[in-house]
Every structure is written in C-alpha cells, then in structure tokens.
Enzyme design. Sequence first.
Site, PDB file in Angstrom:
ATOM      1  N   HIS A  28       0.841  -1.204   0.000  1.00 29.05           N
ATOM      2  CA  HIS A  28       0.000   0.000   0.000  1.00 29.05           C
ATOM      3  C   HIS A  28       0.876   1.254   0.000  1.00 29.05           C
ATOM      4  CE1 HIS A  28      -2.904  -2.790   2.230  1.00 29.05           C
ATOM      5  NE2 HIS A  28      -3.619  -2.394   1.193  1.00 29.05           N
ATOM      6  N   MET A 175       2.918  -9.318  -0.519  1.00 25.89           N
ATOM      7  CA  MET A 175       2.345  -8.719   0.690  1.00 25.89           C
ATOM      8  C   MET A 175       0.828  -8.637   0.555  1.00 25.89           C
ATOM      9  SD  MET A 175       4.904  -5.764   1.853  1.00 25.89           S
ATOM     10  CE  MET A 175       6.596  -6.157   2.231  1.00 25.89           C
ATOM     11  N   ARG A 178      -4.191  -9.905   4.316  1.00 29.74           N
ATOM     12  CA  ARG A 178      -4.673 -11.212   4.783  1.00 29.74           C
ATOM     13  C   ARG A 178      -3.551 -12.122   5.280  1.00 29.74           C
ATOM     14  NH1 ARG A 178      -8.861 -10.446   0.563  1.00 29.74           N
ATOM     15  NH2 ARG A 178     -10.872 -10.546   1.631  1.00 29.74           N
TER      16      ARG A 178
HETATM   17  P1  AMP Z   1      -6.540  -3.729  -0.493  1.00 32.08           P
HETATM   18  O1  AMP Z   1      -6.401  -2.858   0.703  1.00 32.08           O
HETATM   19  O2  AMP Z   1      -6.033  -5.131  -0.277  1.00 32.08           O
HETATM   20  O3  AMP Z   1      -7.889  -3.669  -1.135  1.00 32.08           O
HETATM   21  O4  AMP Z   1      -5.530  -3.154  -1.577  1.00 32.08           O
HETATM   22  C1  AMP Z   1      -5.534  -1.796  -1.934  1.00 32.08           C
HETATM   23  C2  AMP Z   1      -4.645  -1.604  -3.126  1.00 32.08           C
HETATM   24  O5  AMP Z   1      -3.323  -2.059  -2.805  1.00 32.08           O
HETATM   25  C3  AMP Z   1      -5.081  -2.420  -4.358  1.00 32.08           C
HETATM   26  O6  AMP Z   1      -4.858  -1.655  -5.530  1.00 32.08           O
HETATM   27  C4  AMP Z   1      -4.170  -3.625  -4.300  1.00 32.08           C
HETATM   28  O7  AMP Z   1      -3.952  -4.207  -5.569  1.00 32.08           O
HETATM   29  C5  AMP Z   1      -2.898  -2.988  -3.774  1.00 32.08           C
HETATM   30  N1  AMP Z   1      -2.022  -3.991  -3.178  1.00 32.08           N
HETATM   31  C6  AMP Z   1      -2.329  -4.901  -2.232  1.00 32.08           C
HETATM   32  N2  AMP Z   1      -1.257  -5.691  -1.970  1.00 32.08           N
HETATM   33  C7  AMP Z   1      -0.262  -5.260  -2.780  1.00 32.08           C
HETATM   34  C8  AMP Z   1       1.099  -5.659  -2.995  1.00 32.08           C
HETATM   35  N3  AMP Z   1       1.648  -6.651  -2.318  1.00 32.08           N
HETATM   36  N4  AMP Z   1       1.815  -4.987  -3.923  1.00 32.08           N
HETATM   37  C9  AMP Z   1       1.264  -3.967  -4.626  1.00 32.08           C
HETATM   38  N5  AMP Z   1       0.002  -3.530  -4.476  1.00 32.08           N
HETATM   39  C10 AMP Z   1      -0.750  -4.177  -3.553  1.00 32.08           C
END
Ligand code: AMP
Length: 276
Positions: A28, A175, A178
């Site tokens: 993030h 990363m 979860r």
């Molecule tokens: P989330 O909070 O999991 O909904 O993710 C928010 C944003 O962060 C989304 O655009 C995800 O694709 C991105 N994201 C989550 N994990 C990663 C990661 N390991 N590397 C890059 N972007 C990520």
Amino acid sequence: MQSYSEGMRLQGKRLAFVPTMGYFHEGHLNLMKEAKKMADYLIVSIYVNPSQFGPKEDLSKYPRDFDRDLRMAQSVDVDVIFYPSDKEMYPENYQTYVNVEEVTKNLCGLSRPGHFRGVTTVCAKLFNIIKPHVAVFGKKDFQQFIAIKRMVADLNLDLQIVGLPTVRETDGMAMSSRNVYLKENEKPSALMLVHSLKLAQKLYAGGERNASVILSEAKKIITSVPYTDIDYIKICDTKTLTDIDEIADEAVIAVAVKVGKTRLIDNHVFGEKLYS
Ligand code: AMP
C-alpha cells in the site's frame, strides 16, 4: 470530500487517489509514494467495502487498525484520508451497481460471485466522490486492475488508471493484509504460491509456451505441501482474461489457493508490455 476536491481542481491542482481497505503494508505504502509523485495532492480511502464480500467471506474478521494506518499514511505524505461509514456509502434504499461483464467472469469471478460487481461499484462511487485525475492500483489484484481499467474506458470516466507491480516480502511472498491470518506452520505452504510462479517463469524463459505443461508443473509445487487447497491456477490472455492453451502474446498466470483458512492470490505476467 467532493467540495475539497472541487476546490483543489479550481486551483488547478492535480489529485491522485489510492483506494484501499486499510491495514497497510509496504505494498500500500509503495502505491502511495508513487501516486504522490504523480500529483499535487494524494487522497487515500480506507473502506472495507461490504458489497465485495460474499456471505461466507471474511468481512467481519477483515483486519482493521485505523490509528496504525493513519501513522503509516502520514509517513508517506498522504494529504487526505477518506474514511466513510457503511451508512454513507450504502444508505437505505441503495440499489445501483456497476457490472463489468466479461473480464470478471473467470478466475476470482468464478469462486467469488458478485465480488467484482462490489469492487467496480465502490470504485465508481469513490471516483465520483474524490474526483481524482489519476487512481493507482496494485497488479497483485490483476483481475481487479483489468476490470477497473475496463470500467473507466467503457463508462468514459475522466481519470487515468495506473497499475504498479506487486511488492513482496524478502522471501518473495506477495504482501497482503490477509497474510496476518496465516498460522506459523502454514507460512512455508503459503510461500509455494510464489515458488510455483517462479517455476512457471523458468519454464517460460526456457521456451515453454504450452499452458498445460507449465500449469501441471506449477500445480505440483503447491500440492506437494500440507494445508493447501487450490482454488484455481490458470494462464489467461491479459486483455480478455480467458484461458489460453498456448502463450503467444502477453499472458498472465494467476493462482488462488486456500492455505488453511486463508485465501491467497498471486500472479505473474509473461511477456509484459510496458503499459500500466
Ligand atoms: P486492499 O487494501 O487489499 O484492497 O488493496 C488496496 C490496493 O493495494 C489495491 O490496488 C491492491 O492491488 C494494492 N495492493 C495490495 N497488496 C499489494 C502488494 N503486495 N503490492 C502492490 N500492491 C498491492
């Protein structure tokens, strides 16, 4: 939020936006750092969107820590955190949804019916609330990224969508918020997702283009360890996200595995073109 953004726009300022569900990690933060370089002001939303969770999924258990997120966001110069309530996002009598029809059918769309409808709906709402010039997504959620790009093109939404590479732990694991669910004894098994993708890359680099050959070798890596239950492992065309037999042009190998009770996803793009 709308009047803040409108005010900034009237001053000629450029706005970048990173939508998240919170519980930040380096993935993030990297999106935020990169997004900040693309604009004058950076807005980050933290919203665990109920409409993208199925009835048997982890909505109530999804990890949350607003104070920690706030500190982490401050460390990367976020200007505004948009943190709406469910009542604000889905008031009584709410009944409008955005559905991207084709690219959401395969992969996670098969095992999580309604998931992408929830994702595209909340993103459309957030884009209208935040009015960004650019929104930045991670390609870790590859199908989500493709669906959002499709929605923005199809609905003529006036913003640019940028996708950034997956940020990984030093051992290679993608990363994810979860990952905190994983028990100590499940972690080595969770690492097999990236190992299977690495083997696929090696086979591809050696000239292999037959999807079923690559997939059967990759599958063996995941099934050779305990606690893993493969939801899918597929090779798809990156534009249509339909399964392919032979890799000719750009293709993605996408994997979803339940490790114990935790569902993890990862992917790798073969022959990636320089587009975002
Ligand atoms: P989330 O909070 O999991 O909904 O993710 C928010 C944003 O962060 C989304 O655009 C995800 O694709 C991105 N994201 C989550 N994990 C990663 C990661 N390991 N590397 C890059 N972007 C990520």
